[in-house]
Design a protein around this motif. Structure first.
Motif, PDB file in Angstrom:
ATOM      1  N   TYR A 281     -14.996  -0.639   3.712  1.00 26.05           N
ATOM      2  CA  TYR A 281     -13.666  -0.122   3.992  1.00 26.05           C
ATOM      3  C   TYR A 281     -13.709   0.860   5.159  1.00 26.05           C
ATOM      4  O   TYR A 281     -12.829   0.866   6.018  1.00 26.05           O
ATOM      5  CB  TYR A 281     -13.088   0.567   2.755  1.00 26.05           C
TER       6      TYR A 281
ATOM      7  N   LEU B 282      -4.190   0.189   3.371  1.00 28.21           N
ATOM      8  CA  LEU B 282      -4.970  -0.421   2.293  1.00 28.21           C
ATOM      9  C   LEU B 282      -6.382   0.147   2.287  1.00 28.21           C
ATOM     10  O   LEU B 282      -6.902   0.552   1.237  1.00 28.21           O
ATOM     11  CB  LEU B 282      -5.009  -1.939   2.491  1.00 28.21           C
ATOM     12  N   GLY B 283      -6.998   0.180   3.467  1.00 31.53           N
ATOM     13  CA  GLY B 283      -8.370   0.645   3.591  1.00 31.53           C
ATOM     14  C   GLY B 283      -8.538   2.093   3.153  1.00 31.53           C
ATOM     15  O   GLY B 283      -9.476   2.440   2.429  1.00 31.53           O
ATOM     16  N   LEU B 284      -7.616   2.949   3.588  1.00 33.03           N
ATOM     17  CA  LEU B 284      -7.720   4.360   3.217  1.00 33.03           C
ATOM     18  C   LEU B 284      -7.598   4.524   1.706  1.00 33.03           C
ATOM     19  O   LEU B 284      -8.328   5.304   1.084  1.00 33.03           O
ATOM     20  CB  LEU B 284      -6.648   5.185   3.935  1.00 33.03           C
TER      21      LEU B 284
ATOM     22  N   LEU C 192      -5.981 -11.673  15.266  1.00 37.27           N
ATOM     23  CA  LEU C 192      -5.184 -12.813  14.835  1.00 37.27           C
ATOM     24  C   LEU C 192      -5.322 -13.967  15.813  1.00 37.27           C
ATOM     25  O   LEU C 192      -5.331 -13.787  17.024  1.00 37.27           O
ATOM     26  CB  LEU C 192      -3.706 -12.414  14.735  1.00 37.27           C
TER      27      LEU C 192
ATOM     28  N   LEU D 237     -10.390  -0.817  13.093  1.00 38.38           N
ATOM     29  CA  LEU D 237      -8.977  -1.020  13.359  1.00 38.38           C
ATOM     30  C   LEU D 237      -8.372   0.143  14.129  1.00 38.38           C
ATOM     31  O   LEU D 237      -7.476  -0.037  14.948  1.00 38.38           O
ATOM     32  CB  LEU D 237      -8.204  -1.224  12.055  1.00 38.38           C
TER      33      LEU D 237
ATOM     34  N   VAL E 268      -9.674 -11.079   8.999  1.00 41.21           N
ATOM     35  CA  VAL E 268      -8.596 -11.443   9.915  1.00 41.21           C
ATOM     36  C   VAL E 268      -8.157 -10.254  10.760  1.00 41.21           C
ATOM     37  O   VAL E 268      -7.973 -10.370  11.969  1.00 41.21           O
ATOM     38  CB  VAL E 268      -7.409 -12.011   9.115  1.00 41.21           C
ATOM     39  N   ALA E 269      -7.985  -9.118  10.121  1.00 42.06           N
ATOM     40  CA  ALA E 269      -7.503  -7.950  10.859  1.00 42.06           C
ATOM     41  C   ALA E 269      -8.541  -7.477  11.867  1.00 42.06           C
ATOM     42  O   ALA E 269      -8.211  -7.155  13.000  1.00 42.06           O
ATOM     43  CB  ALA E 269      -7.159  -6.817   9.890  1.00 42.06           C
TER      44      ALA E 269
ATOM     45  N   MET F  52      -3.284  -2.812   6.936  1.00 39.59           N
ATOM     46  CA  MET F  52      -4.705  -2.827   6.576  1.00 39.59           C
ATOM     47  C   MET F  52      -5.296  -1.429   6.525  1.00 39.59           C
ATOM     48  O   MET F  52      -6.150  -1.136   5.689  1.00 39.59           O
ATOM     49  CB  MET F  52      -5.489  -3.674   7.593  1.00 39.59           C
ATOM     50  N   ILE F  53      -4.836  -0.558   7.432  1.00 42.05           N
ATOM     51  CA  ILE F  53      -5.376   0.808   7.417  1.00 42.05           C
ATOM     52  C   ILE F  53      -4.926   1.553   6.172  1.00 42.05           C
ATOM     53  O   ILE F  53      -5.715   2.271   5.539  1.00 42.05           O
ATOM     54  CB  ILE F  53      -4.993   1.560   8.710  1.00 42.05           C
TER      55      ILE F  53
ATOM     56  N   LEU G 217      -8.330   2.287  -0.588  1.00 39.01           N
ATOM     57  CA  LEU G 217      -9.543   1.762  -1.217  1.00 39.01           C
ATOM     58  C   LEU G 217     -10.709   2.736  -1.048  1.00 39.01           C
ATOM     59  O   LEU G 217     -11.523   2.910  -1.958  1.00 39.01           O
ATOM     60  CB  LEU G 217      -9.901   0.406  -0.620  1.00 39.01           C
ATOM     61  N   LEU G 218     -10.784   3.367   0.125  1.00 34.64           N
ATOM     62  CA  LEU G 218     -11.833   4.350   0.380  1.00 34.64           C
ATOM     63  C   LEU G 218     -11.768   5.481  -0.638  1.00 34.64           C
ATOM     64  O   LEU G 218     -12.779   5.873  -1.224  1.00 34.64           O
ATOM     65  CB  LEU G 218     -11.691   4.944   1.782  1.00 34.64           C
TER      66      LEU G 218
ATOM     67  N   ILE H 223      -8.758  -9.335  -0.202  1.00 36.46           N
ATOM     68  CA  ILE H 223      -9.037  -8.145   0.577  1.00 36.46           C
ATOM     69  C   ILE H 223     -10.076  -8.438   1.654  1.00 36.46           C
ATOM     70  O   ILE H 223      -9.910  -8.053   2.814  1.00 36.46           O
ATOM     71  CB  ILE H 223      -9.506  -7.007  -0.356  1.00 36.46           C
TER      72      ILE H 223
ATOM     73  N   LEU I 131       0.256  -5.408  11.160  1.00 32.41           N
ATOM     74  CA  LEU I 131      -0.877  -5.726  10.298  1.00 32.41           C
ATOM     75  C   LEU I 131      -1.914  -4.615  10.292  1.00 32.41           C
ATOM     76  O   LEU I 131      -2.467  -4.277   9.244  1.00 32.41           O
ATOM     77  CB  LEU I 131      -1.531  -7.040  10.732  1.00 32.41           C
ATOM     78  N   ALA I 132      -2.160  -4.015  11.467  1.00 26.62           N
ATOM     79  CA  ALA I 132      -3.162  -2.947  11.526  1.00 26.62           C
ATOM     80  C   ALA I 132      -2.760  -1.808  10.596  1.00 26.62           C
ATOM     81  O   ALA I 132      -3.592  -1.252   9.876  1.00 26.62           O
ATOM     82  CB  ALA I 132      -3.312  -2.435  12.953  1.00 26.62           C
TER      83      ALA I 132
ATOM     84  N   PHE J 297      -0.118   3.430  14.263  1.00 27.06           N
ATOM     85  CA  PHE J 297      -0.258   1.986  14.172  1.00 27.06           C
ATOM     86  C   PHE J 297       0.964   1.317  13.582  1.00 27.06           C
ATOM     87  O   PHE J 297       1.775   1.946  12.932  1.00 27.06           O
ATOM     88  CB  PHE J 297      -1.487   1.639  13.313  1.00 27.06           C
TER      89      PHE J 297
ATOM     90  N   MET K 165     -14.038  -0.989   8.363  1.00 24.64           N
ATOM     91  CA  MET K 165     -12.778  -1.652   8.696  1.00 24.64           C
ATOM     92  C   MET K 165     -11.779  -0.665   9.277  1.00 24.64           C
ATOM     93  O   MET K 165     -11.182  -0.918  10.325  1.00 24.64           O
ATOM     94  CB  MET K 165     -12.165  -2.305   7.455  1.00 24.64           C
ATOM     95  N   VAL K 166     -11.583   0.460   8.589  1.00 24.58           N
ATOM     96  CA  VAL K 166     -10.610   1.434   9.068  1.00 24.58           C
ATOM     97  C   VAL K 166     -11.002   1.922  10.463  1.00 24.58           C
ATOM     98  O   VAL K 166     -10.173   1.996  11.373  1.00 24.58           O
ATOM     99  CB  VAL K 166     -10.485   2.619   8.081  1.00 24.58           C
TER     100      VAL K 166
ATOM    101  N   LEU L 282      -8.530 -10.537   4.394  1.00 22.59           N
ATOM    102  CA  LEU L 282      -7.654  -9.727   5.235  1.00 22.59           C
ATOM    103  C   LEU L 282      -8.470  -8.873   6.190  1.00 22.59           C
ATOM    104  O   LEU L 282      -8.097  -8.691   7.352  1.00 22.59           O
ATOM    105  CB  LEU L 282      -6.767  -8.826   4.368  1.00 22.59           C
ATOM    106  N   ILE L 283      -9.573  -8.348   5.700  1.00 25.37           N
ATOM    107  CA  ILE L 283     -10.410  -7.530   6.567  1.00 25.37           C
ATOM    108  C   ILE L 283     -10.939  -8.372   7.719  1.00 25.37           C
ATOM    109  O   ILE L 283     -10.896  -7.961   8.882  1.00 25.37           O
ATOM    110  CB  ILE L 283     -11.580  -6.905   5.769  1.00 25.37           C
TER     111      ILE L 283
END
Lengths: 287, 251, 331
Positions: A269, C129-131, A236, A276, A231-232, C126-127, C133-134, A225, C122-123, C119, A272-273, A228-229
């Motif tokens: 998190y 995933l992030g949401l 890339l 992004l 990298v994102a 990840m978003i 996890l949040l 995780i 990958l974005a 989006f 990151m969100v 990935l964070i």
């Protein structure tokens, strides 16, 4: 106050450097071939376990085990690339995710089978333990070592990219794969070598990580995780991006744990969100 | 300005130091057939992307008839009657031709949001889609998935999808690209048969197509409009020959 | 003009595409078998039904609209906690609790849909995933509300329709879950076969083409995402009500990953893929549960690799290919 702030920054930066070594390979290969290799941290884990075995079972000195961690991860990644990954270069993102997640599952199970589920102990040589006093600040020796290694690697990577022919080929392939092929660059070969190098770096990162964050059978998952964070968020195919994102992540994580322990990983998190959403291609990424 | 079906004023676009469009002034009258030609990299597809909204211009305005569409989203421009086809087939591989065109018709008619009625209930949309496919001679193979169709048929499907939106202005990006000789006759008759109510701007490298169908030709080079004129004028102009026609004779 | 006879043909073709097949009817009849054949496993059966519903909700966004989400458990867990809390605070009526919890998940889905729809690639992964996890972190921290790592205690459900009590045998649980699953399935089936369903497939097949035919892609994505969130919420609420407990696991990345594996195993974009995948996965896991959990991950991992390489469209995709081969050899 300043002391603890500096301490947080230093520890955070060291952690960030570890994340950088772990992530840079994935960022470049993702940017080059768009191949989502979620098993990247399995190679890291492999490197870690190689070091553990060499130092604990066979009595090797820690520093001597590091190159072997690199090489073993690189070699194993070559095997995977030839046998499995090659078939999926044109497959969908999802398929690549699933294949590599499957590999992660298998690697975690194998690690548990061989080494059990405990944290792996590591005997650091005495010259890497303890701390030194620099400008009145107490800095951990190992962390200094880690930062030193990372900067050396970064310099080597940047120099290779800028000044070698291979580096130019890598840059071309990341920038525009079709054009690179049209110019006669053997993109598949470039990718295979880059992939091996990136996985080797991951293996090295795994070995270096033992002292900072510990190593257990679930490492491939736990740090996926974070990688990935990096990298994102970094973008890339960008070494600079990985460097900046990893530093940011390392420092934020350390600061979060120190100043806002109740928030836990929430801050990471959230950042990151938010990042992004602001820049979906990452800080240094390109469309 | 209000007499043009499509017009642009002072359209500019650069990527850093690379100028891809510079002060583009375009006027396409209703029902006319204009061709846009120029060497590779002249910015022709970029211009289409700017007009359709896939790319945002740095400066300039775009009008569809009397209405300014500069700020509209791409799908909104389609709803106003401006539609394009793609140089590389941009189709739905696993949808059948019937499903694809029916989808376009449903989107136009506003049915695509309804998730409670089953698709076959919308007989009028299906009928319209089938009629379009018939007119393009695609009806016989309309049940097969798009990716099983011959390349020429896929090019025709590109146009079918555009026609399903009932356009007032149609932008064709190299409709004949890659179509082998024996299948291009089909394509030509389709282009010839396009309704006189639609204004057509097409990009083409194939000079047969250009001189056969265009009422007027616009020549672009390096992001600028070099000149425009009737086919006879363009064929005679030395500058055009220099920049495009005279050099490598590619098909 | 097209004659009505001529248009009847394409219409009839589209009709036959969406007709109920005999094998579907057989499938649903077979879901009644556990009552008769394995009455001791009804609790497991209700878990399978719930997981199947959850997988079906993921199929709507992944299999049909092509949105890869690594955080779908957010809606499952959110509704699970909502349903649990409603019961804990005194309102133990199952059906109304279900509706409220699912609506709450739907609202969350609607709001996050605005983010998700913007989006790709990958974005987006990840978003999501992030949401997820949040939300999981938030639930962990808010242990005063959620019970934290201990889970939500004190969930007491009233009798369903005032008659059927949720008990250890699972008869009520399975009946309830199965009926709800079937109803949601019918809704999903309707949606897939509607013009909206066609638009979703268009987005999956070629998202670039959609605006070029006038499609409001983002609005479509937001709509299906909300519907999928409601459906995931129904599944989550069912879990809370039938087990009378809620744990942090319902919001976890593990659950999001599991449902993804299940859907891919069965085959995404085939409506029944999630159901078939859920049955196989849950039954297998139940059989293997005695053995070391590490072995489970080893085999699941290997299976995943095998499915991606040899059966890219999942089990149902492989079955469909076999059927096509069989038909072609007969012709």
């Amino acid at each position: 106050m300043i002391a603890s702030l500096f301490g947080v920054l230093f520890d955070g930066f060291a952690y960030g450097m570890l994340l950088f070594i772990l992530s840079v390979g994935l960022s470049v290969t993702l940017g080059m071939m768009n191949f989502v290799n979620l098993a990247h941290c399995s190679f890291a884990m492999l490197g870690g376990f190689v070091t553990v075995t060499l130092t604990n079972e066979l009595g090797w000195p820690f520093l001597a085990s590091l190159p072997l961690a690199f090489v073993s991860a690189a070699l194993v990644s070559v095997v995977f690339e030839r046998v499995l990954y090659r078939q999926l270069y044109r497959a969908s993102d999802l398929d690549q995710c699933l294949l590599t997640i499957g590999i992660v599952f298998v690697s975690v199970a194998v690690a548990a089978y061989i080494y059990g589920t405990i944290q792996q102990p590591l005997n650091l040589p005495s010259y890497l333990r303890g701390s030194v006093s620099v400008w009145g600040q107490s800095l951990g020796v190992y962390r200094l070592f880690l930062i030193g290694v990372s900067i050396a690697i970064t310099a080597a990577l940047v120099a290779a990219l800028e000044y070698t022919r291979f580096g130019a080929q890598v840059r071309a392939a990341v920038d525009n794969q079709r054009m690179a092929r049209a110019l006669g660059i053997d993109v598949d070969r470039v990718f295979a070598i880059t992939f091996a190098l990136g996985s080797g770096l991951a293996g090295l990162g795994g070995a270096l990580a033992i002292e900072i964050v510990g190593l257990d059978h679930a490492f491939a998952f736990t740090y996926l995780i974070y990688v990935l964070i990096v990298v994102a968020v970094g973008g890339l195919g960008s070494i600079a991006g990985s460097f900046v994102a990893a530093s940011l992540l390392g420092i934020s994580d350390m600061a979060g744990k120190y100043y806002f322990p109740e928030l836990g990983a929430f801050l990471i998190y959230f950042v990151m969100v938010a990042l992004l959403m602001w820049r979906p291609v990452g800080l240094f990424g390109r469309r | 300005m209000s007499t043009s079906a499509l017009s642009t004023r002072g359209l500019d676009k650069s990527f850093g130091s690379l100028v891809v469009a510079s002060d583009i002034e375009l006027d396409l009258p209703p029902g006319e057939r204009y061709a846009l030609i120029g060497p590779n990299g002249a910015g022709k597809t970029t211009l289409i992307n700017l007009i359709t909204g896939m790319l945002k211009p740095d400066k300039g305005r775009i009008f569809l008839g009397p209405d300014e569409i500069t700020l509209l989203k791409p799908e909104e421009r389609v709803k106003c009657g401006l539609v394009r086809t793609f140089q590389i087939n941009t189709l739905f591989p696993h949808l059948s031709a019937l499903e694809a065109v029916t989808l376009a018709v449903c989107e136009r008619r506003g049915y695509a949001g309804s998730w409670w009625e089953k698709l076959p209930a919308y007989g009028d949309a299906i009928e319209e889609a089938y009629a379009i496919l018939l007119s393009l001679r695609l009806a016989a193979s309309c049940y097969r998935p798009t990716r099983e169709l011959a390349y020429g048929q896929q090019r025709l499907l590109e146009i079918a999808l555009a026609l399903a939106t009932k356009p007032k202005v149609l932008l064709l990006d190299e409709p004949a690209a890659g179509v082998p000789q024996q299948e291009s006759a089909e394509l030509f008759s389709v282009i010839a048969g396009l309704s006189q109510e639609i204004a057509v701007l097409f990009i083409e490298h194939d000079m047969n197509v250009v001189f056969r169908f265009a009422h007027r030709i616009i020549v672009m080079a390096a992001g600028r409009i070099l000149l425009q004129g009737t086919p006879k004028e363009i064929a005679a102009d030395a500058r055009v020959r220099e920049v495009y026609l005279g050099r490598a004779r590619h098909g | 003009m097209v004659t009505s006879a001529a248009v009847a043909e394409p219409q009839r073709y589209l009709e036959t595409q969406i007709r109920w097949r005999p094998v579907e009817i057989a499938f649903w009849l077979a879901t009644l078998l556990p009552f008769v054949l394995t009455p001791n496993y009804l609790v497991l059966a209700s878990q399978i039904a719930i997981t199947a519903l959850f997988a079906l909700s993921l199929d709507l966004i992944l299999g049909y609209a092509g949105i890869v989400s690594l955080g779908h458990a957010a809606y499952f867990g959110f509704a699970s906690y909502t349903a649990g809390l409603i019961a804990k605070w005194g309102w133990g009526e199952p059906l109304t609790g279900l509706v409220i919890a699912a609506t709450a998940a739907g609202v969350l889905g609607y709001l996050t849909g605005f983010i998700i729809a913007r989006f790709r690639h990958l974005a987006l992964i990840m978003i999501t995933l992030g949401l997820g996890l949040l939300l999981a972190e938030a639930a962990n921290s808010a242990s005063w509300l959620t019970g934290g790592a201990d889970g939500l205690q004190g969930v007491r459900m009233w009798k369903l329709f005032g008659v059927f009590q949720f008990d250890l045998y699972g008869t009520t649980a399975y009946s309830y879950s199965l009926v709800v699953l079937f109803v949601c399935f019918l809704v999903a089936r309707r949606l897939i076969n509607s013009p909206f369903g066609l638009a979703l497939r268009g987005i999956r097949e070629n998202a670039i083409r959609m605006p070029a035919i006038g499609a409001p892609t983002r609005a479509h994505i937001r709509k299906v995402y909300t519907i999928a969130a409601v459906m995931a919420g129904v599944a989550g609420a069912l879990l809370a009500q039938t087990t009378e407990t809620v744990s942090l696991e319902t919001l976890s990345f593990a659950r999001s990953a599991d449902v993804l594996v299940i859907l891919i195993l069965g085959g995404a974009g085939r409506l029944y893929g999630g159901l078939v995948g859920a049955i196989i996965y849950m039954v297998a896991r139940d059989q293997f549960s005695g053995i070391n959990p590490q072995y489970w991950y080893f085999w699941i991992g290997t299976l995943l690799v095998a499915v991606v390489i040899f059966l890219p469209n999942g089990i149902l995709g492989g079955a469909a290919r076999l059927v096509r081969l069989f038909e072609r050899s007969r012709a």
